[in-house]
Design an enzyme around this catalytic site. Structure first.
Site, PDB file in Angstrom:
ATOM      1  N   GLU A 148       0.348 -17.249  -8.730  1.00  0.00           N
ATOM      2  CA  GLU A 148       0.122 -18.278  -9.765  1.00  0.00           C
ATOM      3  C   GLU A 148       1.274 -19.277  -9.795  1.00  0.00           C
ATOM      4  OE1 GLU A 148      -0.727 -15.432 -12.874  1.00  0.00           O
ATOM      5  OE2 GLU A 148      -2.564 -14.941 -11.799  1.00  0.00           O
ATOM      6  N   GLU A 158      -0.456  -9.246  -2.681  1.00  0.00           N
ATOM      7  CA  GLU A 158      -1.479  -9.601  -3.658  1.00  0.00           C
ATOM      8  C   GLU A 158      -2.401 -10.671  -3.062  1.00  0.00           C
ATOM      9  OE1 GLU A 158      -0.171  -8.657  -7.909  1.00  0.00           O
ATOM     10  OE2 GLU A 158       0.641 -10.609  -7.435  1.00  0.00           O
ATOM     11  N   HIS A 183       5.037 -15.118  -7.269  1.00  0.00           N
ATOM     12  CA  HIS A 183       3.671 -14.758  -7.653  1.00  0.00           C
ATOM     13  C   HIS A 183       2.720 -15.893  -7.274  1.00  0.00           C
ATOM     14  CE1 HIS A 183       0.149 -13.867 -10.064  1.00  0.00           C
ATOM     15  NE2 HIS A 183       0.575 -12.623 -10.083  1.00  0.00           N
ATOM     16  N   SER A 230      -6.687  -7.040  -9.156  1.00  0.00           N
ATOM     17  CA  SER A 230      -7.800  -6.296  -9.771  1.00  0.00           C
ATOM     18  C   SER A 230      -7.636  -4.778  -9.670  1.00  0.00           C
ATOM     19  CB  SER A 230      -9.148  -6.746  -9.176  1.00  0.00           C
ATOM     20  OG  SER A 230      -9.379  -8.107  -9.491  1.00  0.00           O
ATOM     21  N   GLY A 252      -7.269 -11.273 -10.672  1.00  0.00           N
ATOM     22  CA  GLY A 252      -8.009 -11.682 -11.864  1.00  0.00           C
ATOM     23  C   GLY A 252      -9.496 -11.910 -11.622  1.00  0.00           C
ATOM     24  N   LYS A 291       1.754 -11.495 -17.775  1.00  0.00           N
ATOM     25  CA  LYS A 291       1.482 -12.936 -17.621  1.00  0.00           C
ATOM     26  C   LYS A 291       1.689 -13.653 -18.962  1.00  0.00           C
ATOM     27  CE  LYS A 291      -1.399 -11.937 -13.682  1.00  0.00           C
ATOM     28  NZ  LYS A 291      -2.513 -12.298 -12.817  1.00  0.00           N
ATOM     29  N   ASN A 351       2.266  -6.696 -15.119  1.00  0.00           N
ATOM     30  CA  ASN A 351       2.589  -8.113 -15.310  1.00  0.00           C
ATOM     31  C   ASN A 351       1.730  -8.654 -16.452  1.00  0.00           C
ATOM     32  OD1 ASN A 351       2.980 -10.871 -15.112  1.00  0.00           O
ATOM     33  ND2 ASN A 351       2.078 -11.073 -13.070  1.00  0.00           N
TER      34      ASN A 351
HETATM   35  P1  PGA Z   1      -4.903  -8.734 -11.892  1.00  0.00           P
HETATM   36  O1  PGA Z   1      -3.520  -9.487 -11.586  1.00  0.00           O
HETATM   37  O2  PGA Z   1      -4.602  -7.259 -11.901  1.00  0.00           O
HETATM   38  O3  PGA Z   1      -5.355  -9.246 -13.213  1.00  0.00           O
HETATM   39  O4  PGA Z   1      -5.833  -9.095 -10.778  1.00  0.00           O
HETATM   40  C1  PGA Z   1      -2.588  -8.978 -10.675  1.00  0.00           C
HETATM   41  C2  PGA Z   1      -1.383  -9.861 -10.592  1.00  0.00           C
HETATM   42  O5  PGA Z   1      -1.516 -11.088 -10.635  1.00  0.00           O
HETATM   43  O6  PGA Z   1      -0.245  -9.374 -10.469  1.00  0.00           O
END
Ligand code: PGA
Length: 252
Positions: free
Chosen positions: A98, A168, A96, A214, A174, A11, A9
């Site tokens: 976010e 997740e 997601h 992560s 992140g 983003k 992803n």
């Molecule tokens: P990250 O994000 O690997 O940077 O923690 C994962 C995601 O949001 O899909």
């Protein structure tokens, strides 16, 4: 045997040139390496078509990071499922964290999006996960159960035959702090059990459940060898071709 699926992803990263460079590097990095892992990349909307062109003739699939639930009309700034199909998307990430936290998407909105995606033959990557506060409050399973039952409400096993679920934990996204393999496995097993109750054990057994939060080359193998973890949804570590490909190869 469930196929392992690793998705990257991107983003809100990479303009058109950077996207073409990244996907070309991923292709180069993968060449000559045999992998039985399904690979999906999720660039921003503005790069989908160009990335799709670079991907022609490869086994890598394309996904969008979001879409709107209406088919067309006066929805300034939104993107429909048929638009995504027209630029080569096979999958779409929905729900997601976010989108849930920054853009206030509810389980009901996500449910409508999944219904629209399914109706238009886009395969949903359905994200769920608890916040740190919810985990510390001991309500992780309750939150997951609500996200799954409300998010999938009214959808049949047939509708969901191409569904991918992604667990997740919000506190792991992140932050550099991944869930331990045991923590992740515990929730994955819970999700599979819940799906088995809501649908059937056969359907639950075949459902791919990715872990996200992560994931990096240093922890991906240990996570993905857990019995109910069927791949990864990778954010930060997918922005460099070599680390993304290391994660893919560790899933075999
Ligand atoms: P990250 O994000 O690997 O940077 O923690 C994962 C995601 O949001 O899909």
């Amino acid at each position: 045997m469930r196929t392992k699926i690793v998705a990257g992803n991107w983003k809100m990263n990479n303009d058109l040139n950077a996207s073409i460079t990244l996907i070309s590097d991923i292709k180069k990095e993968l060449s000559g390496k045999n992998s039985n892992v399904k690979i999906i990349v999720c660039p921003p909307f503005t790069s989908l078509e160009s990335v799709s062109t670079v991907l022609k003739g490869t086994e890598i699939s394309l996904a969008a990071q979001n879409m709107y639930f209406e088919d067309s009309g006066a929805f300034t700034g939104e993107i429909s499922s048929s638009m995504l199909k027209s630029v080569g998307c096979e999958f779409v990430i929905l729900g997601h964290s976010e989108r849930r936290t920054i853009f206030q998407e509810s389980n009901q909105v996500i449910n409508k999006k999944i219904k629209t995606a399914v109706k238009n033959n886009l395969k949903p990557i359905f994200c769920i996960g608890e916040t740190l506060e919810e985990r510390e409050g001991g309500i992780t399973f309750k939150v997951i159960e609500k996200q799954v039952t409300e998010g999938l409400e009214g959808l049949t096993e047939k509708d969901l035959e191409h569904l991918i679920a992604a667990y997740e934990p919000v506190w792991a996204i992140g932050t550099g702090r991944n869930a331990t393999p045991e923590q992740a496995q515990e929730v994955h097993a819970f999700i599979r059990q819940l799906i088995s109750k809501l649908y059937s054990s056969g359907f639950a057994d075949n459902l791919v459940i990715q872990y996200g939060g992560s994931v990096k080359p240093e922890n991906s193998k240990e996570l993905m060898t857990q019995p109910d973890i069927d791949g990864a949804l990778v954010g930060g570590a997918c922005l460099k071709a070599d680390s993304f490909v290391k994660i893919i190869l560790s899933a075999q």
